[in-house]
Design an enzyme around this catalytic site. Structure first.
Site, PDB file in Angstrom:
ATOM      1  N   THR A 119       0.829  -1.211   0.000  1.00 42.13           N
ATOM      2  CA  THR A 119       0.000   0.000   0.000  1.00 42.13           C
ATOM      3  C   THR A 119       0.860   1.255   0.000  1.00 42.13           C
ATOM      4  OG1 THR A 119      -1.779  -1.171   1.119  1.00 42.13           O
ATOM      5  CG2 THR A 119      -1.845   1.230   1.218  1.00 42.13           C
ATOM      6  N   CYS A 120       1.959   1.208   0.728  1.00 36.31           N
ATOM      7  CA  CYS A 120       2.837   2.378   0.814  1.00 36.31           C
ATOM      8  C   CYS A 120       3.425   2.736  -0.550  1.00 36.31           C
ATOM      9  CB  CYS A 120       3.959   2.116   1.815  1.00 36.31           C
ATOM     10  SG  CYS A 120       3.379   1.628   3.457  1.00 36.31           S
TER      11      CYS A 120
END
Length: 160
Positions: free
Chosen positions: A47-48
């Site tokens: 996600t980052c």
């Protein structure tokens, strides 16, 4: 205790690599300027890398036009943060800082135990709007979520 709106940012040192290893004092980093600090659980994590950092890259000029600096932090070493920034084509001016020992994360009260995933202590996903060293707005995610700390959400909810 988790940092709150109205609290002063704690004084801690962070690291970054530019022309060598640099130590950055949070007091010097945040005083006298308007900044969005966002934190990710880890560089190169799904996600980052796919959503959180890319959103701030895409919206970077919108923050700059409002006179706001953008700083990304993770509990990773400074070499990893430098490599991540290069792999994500982070624009000049968007700082990637290392909180390798999680000292700043703990001082903010935003640590996350990711030991079950083999990652140890990490930072929760969050964004803070800081004006002259004082938190003006806080966007702290629930574990496993990515909703309120996105660049788009932060921009839409910044105080004037």
């Amino acid at each position: 205790m988790t940092i709150q709106v109205g609290d002063r940012i704690p004084e801690v040192t962070l690291k970054r690599i530019r022309d060598g290893m640099e130590t950055i004092d949070t007091q010097a980093l945040f005083e006298g300027r308007r900044t969005v600090l966002f934190a990710v659980p880890g560089a190169f994590t799904p996600t980052c890398s796919a959503r959180h950092l890319p959103g701030f890259i895409d919206q970077f000029e919108q923050f700059r036009q409002r006179g706001i600096d953008v700083v990304c932090m993770a509990v990773n070493d400074p070499f990893v943060m430098k490599a991540w920034g290069e792999s994500q084509n982070v624009p000049d001016g968007l700082q990637l800082l290392s909180d390798g020992n999680a000292d700043f994360t703990r001082a903010l009260g935003l640590e996350l135990d990711a030991s079950a995933s083999g990652m140890g202590t990490r930072s929760r996903r969050f964004a803070l709007f800081i004006d002259d060293g004082v938190v003006q707005a806080s966007f702290i995610e629930e574990p496993g979520k990515f909703e309120v700390s996105s660049a788009e959400h932060v921009l839409a909810h910044l105080p004037d």
